[in-house]
Design a protein around this motif. Structure first.
Motif, PDB file in Angstrom:
ATOM      1  N   HIS A  84       0.833  -1.296  -0.055  1.00 48.25           N
ATOM      2  CA  HIS A  84      -0.100   0.025   0.062  1.00 48.25           C
ATOM      3  C   HIS A  84       0.804   1.323  -0.028  1.00 48.25           C
ATOM      4  N   VAL A  85       0.238   2.415   0.156  1.00 46.07           N
ATOM      5  CA  VAL A  85       0.753   3.577   0.300  1.00 46.07           C
ATOM      6  C   VAL A  85       0.395   4.284   1.608  1.00 46.07           C
ATOM      7  N   MET A  86       1.388   4.913   2.091  1.00 47.90           N
ATOM      8  CA  MET A  86       1.331   5.752   3.390  1.00 47.90           C
ATOM      9  C   MET A  86       1.356   7.088   2.883  1.00 47.90           C
ATOM     10  N   ALA A  87       0.543   7.766   3.655  1.00 49.18           N
ATOM     11  CA  ALA A  87       0.558   9.365   3.411  1.00 49.18           C
ATOM     12  C   ALA A  87       0.488   9.961   4.559  1.00 49.18           C
ATOM     13  N   TRP A  88       0.855  11.213   4.615  1.00 48.48           N
ATOM     14  CA  TRP A  88       0.417  12.341   5.446  1.00 48.48           C
ATOM     15  C   TRP A  88      -0.572  13.443   5.049  1.00 48.48           C
ATOM     16  N   PHE A  89      -1.459  13.691   5.859  1.00 47.62           N
ATOM     17  CA  PHE A  89      -2.499  14.786   5.431  1.00 47.62           C
ATOM     18  C   PHE A  89      -2.219  15.686   6.645  1.00 47.62           C
ATOM     19  N   PRO A 117      -7.145  24.560  11.099  1.00 51.78           N
ATOM     20  CA  PRO A 117      -8.672  25.017  11.742  1.00 51.78           C
ATOM     21  C   PRO A 117      -9.264  25.866  10.606  1.00 51.78           C
ATOM     22  N   GLY A 118     -10.706  25.576  10.493  1.00 53.70           N
ATOM     23  CA  GLY A 118     -11.501  25.858   9.389  1.00 53.70           C
ATOM     24  C   GLY A 118     -11.214  25.625   8.062  1.00 53.70           C
ATOM     25  N   LYS A 119     -10.373  24.575   7.895  1.00 55.92           N
ATOM     26  CA  LYS A 119      -9.918  24.304   6.520  1.00 55.92           C
ATOM     27  C   LYS A 119     -10.143  22.631   6.187  1.00 55.92           C
ATOM     28  N   GLU A 120     -10.195  22.256   4.962  1.00 54.51           N
ATOM     29  CA  GLU A 120     -10.313  20.948   4.728  1.00 54.51           C
ATOM     30  C   GLU A 120      -9.152  20.189   4.878  1.00 54.51           C
ATOM     31  N   ARG A 121      -9.111  19.060   5.211  1.00 54.85           N
ATOM     32  CA  ARG A 121      -7.855  18.204   4.995  1.00 54.85           C
ATOM     33  C   ARG A 121      -7.304  18.208   3.808  1.00 54.85           C
ATOM     34  N   GLU A 122      -6.079  18.408   3.839  1.00 62.34           N
ATOM     35  CA  GLU A 122      -5.112  18.332   2.575  1.00 62.34           C
ATOM     36  C   GLU A 122      -3.904  17.499   2.540  1.00 62.34           C
ATOM     37  N   PHE A 123      -3.596  17.288   1.475  1.00 59.61           N
ATOM     38  CA  PHE A 123      -2.600  16.275   1.207  1.00 59.61           C
ATOM     39  C   PHE A 123      -0.939  16.786   1.405  1.00 59.61           C
ATOM     40  N   VAL A 124      -0.127  16.116   2.103  1.00 63.88           N
ATOM     41  CA  VAL A 124       1.101  16.832   2.445  1.00 63.88           C
ATOM     42  C   VAL A 124       2.246  15.796   1.789  1.00 63.88           C
ATOM     43  N   ALA A 125       2.324  14.639   2.013  1.00 64.33           N
ATOM     44  CA  ALA A 125       3.264  13.763   1.293  1.00 64.33           C
ATOM     45  C   ALA A 125       2.744  12.134   1.261  1.00 64.33           C
ATOM     46  N   SER A 131       9.306   5.373  -4.176  1.00 64.93           N
ATOM     47  CA  SER A 131       8.826   6.730  -4.619  1.00 64.93           C
ATOM     48  C   SER A 131       8.029   7.283  -3.630  1.00 64.93           C
ATOM     49  N   THR A 132       8.363   8.826  -3.667  1.00 65.89           N
ATOM     50  CA  THR A 132       7.762   9.676  -2.704  1.00 65.89           C
ATOM     51  C   THR A 132       6.774  10.791  -3.505  1.00 65.89           C
ATOM     52  N   PHE A 133       5.813  11.286  -2.932  1.00 68.59           N
ATOM     53  CA  PHE A 133       5.170  12.458  -3.472  1.00 68.59           C
ATOM     54  C   PHE A 133       4.980  13.680  -2.513  1.00 68.59           C
ATOM     55  N   TYR A 134       4.906  14.735  -3.099  1.00 70.18           N
ATOM     56  CA  TYR A 134       4.832  15.866  -1.861  1.00 70.18           C
ATOM     57  C   TYR A 134       3.754  17.004  -2.584  1.00 70.18           C
ATOM     58  N   SER A 135       3.262  17.581  -1.862  1.00 68.43           N
ATOM     59  CA  SER A 135       2.424  18.867  -2.090  1.00 68.43           C
ATOM     60  C   SER A 135       3.552  19.963  -2.384  1.00 68.43           C
ATOM     61  N   ASP A 136       3.125  21.037  -3.349  1.00 65.21           N
ATOM     62  CA  ASP A 136       4.035  22.046  -3.592  1.00 65.21           C
ATOM     63  C   ASP A 136       3.982  22.990  -2.280  1.00 65.21           C
ATOM     64  N   SER A 137       3.520  22.887  -1.347  1.00 64.89           N
ATOM     65  CA  SER A 137       3.527  23.859  -0.414  1.00 64.89           C
ATOM     66  C   SER A 137       4.761  23.290   0.816  1.00 64.89           C
ATOM     67  N   SER A 160      -2.278   9.580  -3.897  1.00 68.63           N
ATOM     68  CA  SER A 160      -3.287  10.523  -4.350  1.00 68.63           C
ATOM     69  C   SER A 160      -3.293  11.569  -3.275  1.00 68.63           C
ATOM     70  N   TYR A 161      -3.892  12.606  -3.672  1.00 72.50           N
ATOM     71  CA  TYR A 161      -3.829  13.863  -3.009  1.00 72.50           C
ATOM     72  C   TYR A 161      -5.425  13.665  -2.481  1.00 72.50           C
ATOM     73  N   ARG A 162      -6.284  12.836  -2.821  1.00 74.64           N
ATOM     74  CA  ARG A 162      -7.867  12.802  -2.499  1.00 74.64           C
ATOM     75  C   ARG A 162      -7.752  12.063  -1.104  1.00 74.64           C
ATOM     76  N   THR A 163      -8.373  12.552  -0.060  1.00 79.68           N
ATOM     77  CA  THR A 163      -8.573  11.806   1.203  1.00 79.68           C
ATOM     78  C   THR A 163      -9.366  10.335   0.949  1.00 79.68           C
ATOM     79  N   GLY A 164     -10.329  10.449   0.085  1.00 76.61           N
ATOM     80  CA  GLY A 164     -11.020   9.249  -0.406  1.00 76.61           C
ATOM     81  C   GLY A 164     -10.328   7.972  -0.731  1.00 76.61           C
ATOM     82  N   GLU A 165      -9.217   8.264  -1.216  1.00 78.69           N
ATOM     83  CA  GLU A 165      -8.434   7.312  -1.575  1.00 78.69           C
ATOM     84  C   GLU A 165      -7.685   6.494  -0.465  1.00 78.69           C
ATOM     85  N   TYR A 166      -7.969   6.939   0.653  1.00 77.98           N
ATOM     86  CA  TYR A 166      -7.364   6.318   1.911  1.00 77.98           C
ATOM     87  C   TYR A 166      -8.445   5.566   2.832  1.00 77.98           C
TER      88      TYR A 166
END
Length: 120
Positions: A30-35, A39-47, A55-61, A101-107
């Motif tokens: 599987h894939v492990m990810a950090w989100f 406060p006041g925002k939706e969950r966002e993908f980190v890595a 292979s690794t993946f990161y958000s631009d931020s 994936s950057y989508r929370t629904g994929e986890y």
């Protein structure tokens, strides 16, 4: 079960290392990810990282500041966060998915999260 640790209160420019300990079944294909959720925002993908490959993946931020890694012997995934900024303040959670994936629904499994607060 996923259990995060390592959060805390730091100043801008400091570093923190988060850990996600995996217990119970193994997620070797599987894939492990950090989100994160600020406060006041939706969950966002980190890595994300593939458990069976390097292979690794990161958000631009966070690209260039954060590093995701896995310690197979410890059954753990870590997130090294350098040069932290106030906008990195959030609850950080790790998740297990079937593909990167950057989508929370994929986890399909999540930890309870750990708070990271960065003061300016």
């Amino acid at each position: 079960q996923l259990v995060e640790s390592g959060g805390g209160l730091v100043q801008a420019g400091d570093s923190l290392r988060l850990s996600c300990k995996i217990s119970g079944r193994a997620f070797t294909s599987h894939v492990m990810a950090w989100f994160r959720r600020a406060p006041g925002k939706e969950r966002e993908f980190v890595a994300a990282i593939r458990w069976s490959r390097d292979s690794t993946f990161y958000s631009d931020s966070v690209k260039g500041r954060f590093t995701i890694s896995k310690e197979k012997a410890e059954n753990m995934v870590s997130l090294q966060m350098n040069n932290l900024k106030p906008e990195d303040t959030a609850v950080y959670s790790c998740g297990v998915g079937t593909r990167p994936s950057y989508r929370t629904g994929e986890y399909f499994r999540w930890g309870q999260g750990t708070q990271v607060t960065v003061s300016s």
